[in-house]
Design a protein around this motif. Structure first.
Motif, PDB file in Angstrom:
ATOM      1  N   THR A   1       0.973  -1.325  -0.057  1.00  0.00           N
ATOM      2  CA  THR A   1       0.014   0.055   0.194  1.00  0.00           C
ATOM      3  C   THR A   1       0.769   1.285  -0.175  1.00  0.00           C
ATOM      4  OG1 THR A   1      -0.199   0.212   2.471  1.00  0.00           O
ATOM      5  CG2 THR A   1      -1.976  -1.132   1.337  1.00  0.00           C
ATOM      6  N   GLU A   2       0.143   2.497  -0.351  1.00  0.00           N
ATOM      7  CA  GLU A   2       1.041   3.758  -0.398  1.00  0.00           C
ATOM      8  C   GLU A   2       1.658   3.929   0.889  1.00  0.00           C
ATOM      9  OE1 GLU A   2      -1.183   6.902  -1.777  1.00  0.00           O
ATOM     10  OE2 GLU A   2      -1.343   6.440  -3.778  1.00  0.00           O
ATOM     11  N   MET A   3       0.887   3.639   1.998  1.00  0.00           N
ATOM     12  CA  MET A   3       1.447   4.034   3.459  1.00  0.00           C
ATOM     13  C   MET A   3       2.537   3.172   3.798  1.00  0.00           C
ATOM     14  SD  MET A   3      -0.911   3.766   6.957  1.00  0.00           S
ATOM     15  CE  MET A   3      -2.042   4.958   6.598  1.00  0.00           C
ATOM     16  N   GLU A   4       2.452   1.896   3.260  1.00  0.00           N
ATOM     17  CA  GLU A   4       3.487   0.740   3.572  1.00  0.00           C
ATOM     18  C   GLU A   4       4.962   1.572   2.820  1.00  0.00           C
ATOM     19  OE1 GLU A   4       1.119  -3.248   4.493  1.00  0.00           O
ATOM     20  OE2 GLU A   4       1.535  -2.600   2.435  1.00  0.00           O
ATOM     21  N   MET A   5       4.734   1.663   1.552  1.00  0.00           N
ATOM     22  CA  MET A   5       5.820   1.978   0.822  1.00  0.00           C
ATOM     23  C   MET A   5       6.522   3.345   1.452  1.00  0.00           C
ATOM     24  SD  MET A   5       5.075   0.906  -3.102  1.00  0.00           S
ATOM     25  CE  MET A   5       3.396   1.635  -3.371  1.00  0.00           C
ATOM     26  N   CYS A   6       5.458   4.256   1.626  1.00  0.00           N
ATOM     27  CA  CYS A   6       6.075   5.841   1.915  1.00  0.00           C
ATOM     28  C   CYS A   6       7.027   5.302   3.448  1.00  0.00           C
ATOM     29  CB  CYS A   6       4.967   6.688   2.607  1.00  0.00           C
ATOM     30  SG  CYS A   6       4.129   7.323   0.971  1.00  0.00           S
TER      31      CYS A   6
ATOM     32  N   VAL B   1       5.615  12.461  -3.393  1.00  0.00           N
ATOM     33  CA  VAL B   1       6.811  11.902  -3.942  1.00  0.00           C
ATOM     34  C   VAL B   1       6.484  10.457  -4.680  1.00  0.00           C
ATOM     35  CG1 VAL B   1       9.084  11.157  -4.026  1.00  0.00           C
ATOM     36  CG2 VAL B   1       8.697  13.132  -3.065  1.00  0.00           C
ATOM     37  N   LEU B   2       5.972   9.517  -3.826  1.00  0.00           N
ATOM     38  CA  LEU B   2       5.532   8.212  -3.995  1.00  0.00           C
ATOM     39  C   LEU B   2       4.559   8.236  -5.419  1.00  0.00           C
ATOM     40  CD1 LEU B   2       5.685   5.106  -3.656  1.00  0.00           C
ATOM     41  CD2 LEU B   2       3.489   5.448  -2.025  1.00  0.00           C
ATOM     42  N   ARG B   3       3.629   9.242  -5.359  1.00  0.00           N
ATOM     43  CA  ARG B   3       2.629   9.488  -6.382  1.00  0.00           C
ATOM     44  C   ARG B   3       3.316   9.801  -7.823  1.00  0.00           C
ATOM     45  NH1 ARG B   3      -2.859  11.452  -3.189  1.00  0.00           N
ATOM     46  NH2 ARG B   3      -3.255   9.476  -2.161  1.00  0.00           N
ATOM     47  N   GLU B   4       4.342  10.531  -7.710  1.00  0.00           N
ATOM     48  CA  GLU B   4       5.177  10.872  -8.890  1.00  0.00           C
ATOM     49  C   GLU B   4       5.806   9.721  -9.398  1.00  0.00           C
ATOM     50  OE1 GLU B   4       7.252  14.904  -9.275  1.00  0.00           O
ATOM     51  OE2 GLU B   4       6.892  14.976  -7.321  1.00  0.00           O
ATOM     52  N   ALA B   5       6.266   8.856  -8.435  1.00  0.00           N
ATOM     53  CA  ALA B   5       7.168   7.796  -9.045  1.00  0.00           C
ATOM     54  C   ALA B   5       6.060   6.648  -9.497  1.00  0.00           C
ATOM     55  CB  ALA B   5       7.945   7.052  -7.873  1.00  0.00           C
TER      56      ALA B   5
ATOM     57  N   GLY C   1      -5.911  -1.382  -5.554  1.00  0.00           N
ATOM     58  CA  GLY C   1      -4.321  -1.201  -5.433  1.00  0.00           C
ATOM     59  C   GLY C   1      -3.667  -0.886  -6.619  1.00  0.00           C
ATOM     60  N   ILE C   2      -2.130  -1.119  -6.511  1.00  0.00           N
ATOM     61  CA  ILE C   2      -1.135  -0.842  -7.527  1.00  0.00           C
ATOM     62  C   ILE C   2      -0.829  -2.361  -7.909  1.00  0.00           C
ATOM     63  CG2 ILE C   2       0.918   0.213  -8.355  1.00  0.00           C
ATOM     64  CD1 ILE C   2       0.605   1.991  -5.826  1.00  0.00           C
ATOM     65  N   MET C   3      -1.252  -2.484  -9.247  1.00  0.00           N
ATOM     66  CA  MET C   3      -1.138  -3.895  -9.895  1.00  0.00           C
ATOM     67  C   MET C   3      -0.027  -3.851 -10.976  1.00  0.00           C
ATOM     68  SD  MET C   3      -3.662  -5.544  -8.601  1.00  0.00           S
ATOM     69  CE  MET C   3      -4.227  -6.894  -9.431  1.00  0.00           C
ATOM     70  N   ILE C   4       0.873  -5.054 -10.782  1.00  0.00           N
ATOM     71  CA  ILE C   4       2.031  -5.233 -11.818  1.00  0.00           C
ATOM     72  C   ILE C   4       1.031  -5.499 -13.387  1.00  0.00           C
ATOM     73  CG2 ILE C   4       3.938  -6.365 -12.757  1.00  0.00           C
ATOM     74  CD1 ILE C   4       3.978  -4.829  -9.898  1.00  0.00           C
ATOM     75  N   GLN C   5       1.668  -4.667 -14.310  1.00  0.00           N
ATOM     76  CA  GLN C   5       1.011  -4.998 -15.468  1.00  0.00           C
ATOM     77  C   GLN C   5       1.865  -5.810 -16.522  1.00  0.00           C
ATOM     78  OE1 GLN C   5      -2.058  -3.547 -15.628  1.00  0.00           O
ATOM     79  NE2 GLN C   5      -1.802  -2.396 -17.323  1.00  0.00           N
ATOM     80  N   GLU C   6       1.164  -6.655 -17.516  1.00  0.00           N
ATOM     81  CA  GLU C   6       1.654  -7.404 -18.440  1.00  0.00           C
ATOM     82  C   GLU C   6       2.642  -6.713 -19.223  1.00  0.00           C
ATOM     83  OE1 GLU C   6       1.048 -11.095 -21.340  1.00  0.00           O
ATOM     84  OE2 GLU C   6      -0.612 -10.193 -20.314  1.00  0.00           O
ATOM     85  N   PHE C   7       3.879  -6.920 -19.565  1.00  0.00           N
ATOM     86  CA  PHE C   7       4.539  -6.109 -20.267  1.00  0.00           C
ATOM     87  C   PHE C   7       3.727  -5.940 -21.856  1.00  0.00           C
ATOM     88  CE2 PHE C   7       7.891  -5.824 -23.895  1.00  0.00           C
ATOM     89  CZ  PHE C   7       8.488  -4.434 -23.580  1.00  0.00           C
ATOM     90  N   ASN C   8       3.777  -4.691 -22.372  1.00  0.00           N
ATOM     91  CA  ASN C   8       3.038  -4.449 -23.459  1.00  0.00           C
ATOM     92  C   ASN C   8       4.125  -3.436 -24.325  1.00  0.00           C
ATOM     93  OD1 ASN C   8       1.787  -3.251 -25.817  1.00  0.00           O
ATOM     94  ND2 ASN C   8      -0.283  -3.132 -24.553  1.00  0.00           N
ATOM     95  N   PRO C   9       4.829  -4.026 -25.292  1.00  0.00           N
ATOM     96  CA  PRO C   9       5.955  -3.011 -25.900  1.00  0.00           C
ATOM     97  C   PRO C   9       5.094  -1.789 -26.675  1.00  0.00           C
ATOM     98  CG  PRO C   9       5.407  -5.154 -27.255  1.00  0.00           C
ATOM     99  CD  PRO C   9       5.053  -5.093 -25.789  1.00  0.00           C
ATOM    100  N   ASP C  10       3.752  -2.118 -27.161  1.00  0.00           N
ATOM    101  CA  ASP C  10       3.116  -1.106 -27.814  1.00  0.00           C
ATOM    102  C   ASP C  10       3.007  -0.001 -26.931  1.00  0.00           C
ATOM    103  OD1 ASP C  10       2.772  -2.605 -29.908  1.00  0.00           O
ATOM    104  OD2 ASP C  10       0.460  -3.103 -29.514  1.00  0.00           O
ATOM    105  N   PHE C  11       2.669  -0.234 -25.552  1.00  0.00           N
ATOM    106  CA  PHE C  11       2.502   1.047 -24.894  1.00  0.00           C
ATOM    107  C   PHE C  11       3.754   1.601 -24.290  1.00  0.00           C
ATOM    108  CE2 PHE C  11       2.160   2.743 -20.617  1.00  0.00           C
ATOM    109  CZ  PHE C  11       0.640   3.184 -20.416  1.00  0.00           C
ATOM    110  N   LEU C  12       4.918   0.959 -24.341  1.00  0.00           N
ATOM    111  CA  LEU C  12       6.039   1.428 -23.920  1.00  0.00           C
ATOM    112  C   LEU C  12       6.656   2.225 -24.987  1.00  0.00           C
ATOM    113  CD1 LEU C  12       8.841   1.468 -22.222  1.00  0.00           C
ATOM    114  CD2 LEU C  12       9.432  -0.515 -23.454  1.00  0.00           C
ATOM    115  N   PHE C  13       6.632   1.930 -26.331  1.00  0.00           N
ATOM    116  CA  PHE C  13       7.078   2.516 -27.391  1.00  0.00           C
ATOM    117  C   PHE C  13       6.368   3.790 -27.904  1.00  0.00           C
ATOM    118  CE2 PHE C  13       9.530  -1.418 -28.214  1.00  0.00           C
ATOM    119  CZ  PHE C  13      10.757  -1.008 -27.832  1.00  0.00           C
TER     120      PHE C  13
END
Length: 241
Positions: A40-45, A54-58, A75-87
């Protein structure tokens, strides 16, 4: 009078970028994959000793690069890698309102497409060539339209869409998703297609693509390489008003 040399101090990375790197390292160390949640945001802070701003900017930077997604109530989920999105994010931010960078990205596209030319020649199926020809016919139909039937900006955009689809089909047969993502991203950030284009440019472009299709139909390697090299011979901007 001797002047003291000016000391140039290197800029420290912004705090949120340090946090960005910390979170990426955490993801790798914990072997987190798509669908896994970050603390959670609280735990990471508390763990990183940073403010919520600062956390939200990151986190925002991680979202822009497609690493995570924030889902309300989840919450904040890890996304599947998508090269379209990245490039697409990369090239858009790299080239936005920067003519020199647009030129350089087009040079990258040229090298990539010519570099994968042999693979596309060997892997394209007859039905793929049919699809390429459909795009050429679309481009030709747009070129043949009478002035006034479509606004010039709309005309340029539609022509460019067919042109882009042609190259996505051409490169898609390689099965290289990074190649197709880069080519697609470069097309999407190419703001010049919205300009008024000369009719002779549209005509020449149709002819260049038709030569490529004809060479593929004949399975003529020499004709194909000549057609591809001719396609990239002229700077695309020279035909713009």
């Amino acid at each position: 009078m001797n002047k003291e040399p000016i000391e140039v101090k290197s800029q420290k990375p912004k705090k949120y970028m340090q946090v960005y790197d910390n979170i990426r390292e955490y993801i790798l160390e914990k072997h987190l994959g798509p669908g896994d949640k970050l603390p959670t945001e609280m735990e990471m802070c508390a763990t990183l000793g940073i403010s919520r701003n600062v956390l939200r900017e990151a986190i925002k930077a991680l979202e822009i690069t497609g690493v995570v997604a924030s889902k309300p109530g989840v919450g904040i989920m890890i996304q599947e890698f998508n090269p379209d999105f990245l490039f697409q994010a990369l090239f858009y931010n790299l080239t936005y309102d920067n003519e020199k960078m647009v030129d350089q990205t087009m040079a990258i596209r040229r090298v990539l497409e010519l570099g994968f030319m042999q693979e596309s020649f060997e892997l394209l199926l007859p039905e793929d060539i049919d699809r390429l020809e459909e795009q050429v016919e679309k481009m030709d139909a747009i070129y043949q339209q009478k002035t006034g039937e479509m606004g010039e900006i709309a005309r340029g955009r539609e022509f460019s869409n067919a042109d882009a689809e042609f190259h996505l089909i051409l490169n898609g047969c390689t099965g290289n998703c990074v190649l197709t993502s880069i080519v697609d991203a470069i097309w999407r950030c190419d703001r010049y297609y919205t300009q008024t284009v000369r009719l002779n440019h549209l005509k020449t472009t149709v002819e260049k693509h038709r030569r490529i299709v004809d060479a593929l139909r004949a399975h003529d390697w020499e004709a194909y390489t000549a057609a591809m090299e001719r396609h990239f011979m002229r700077n695309y901007k020279s035909a713009l008003e």
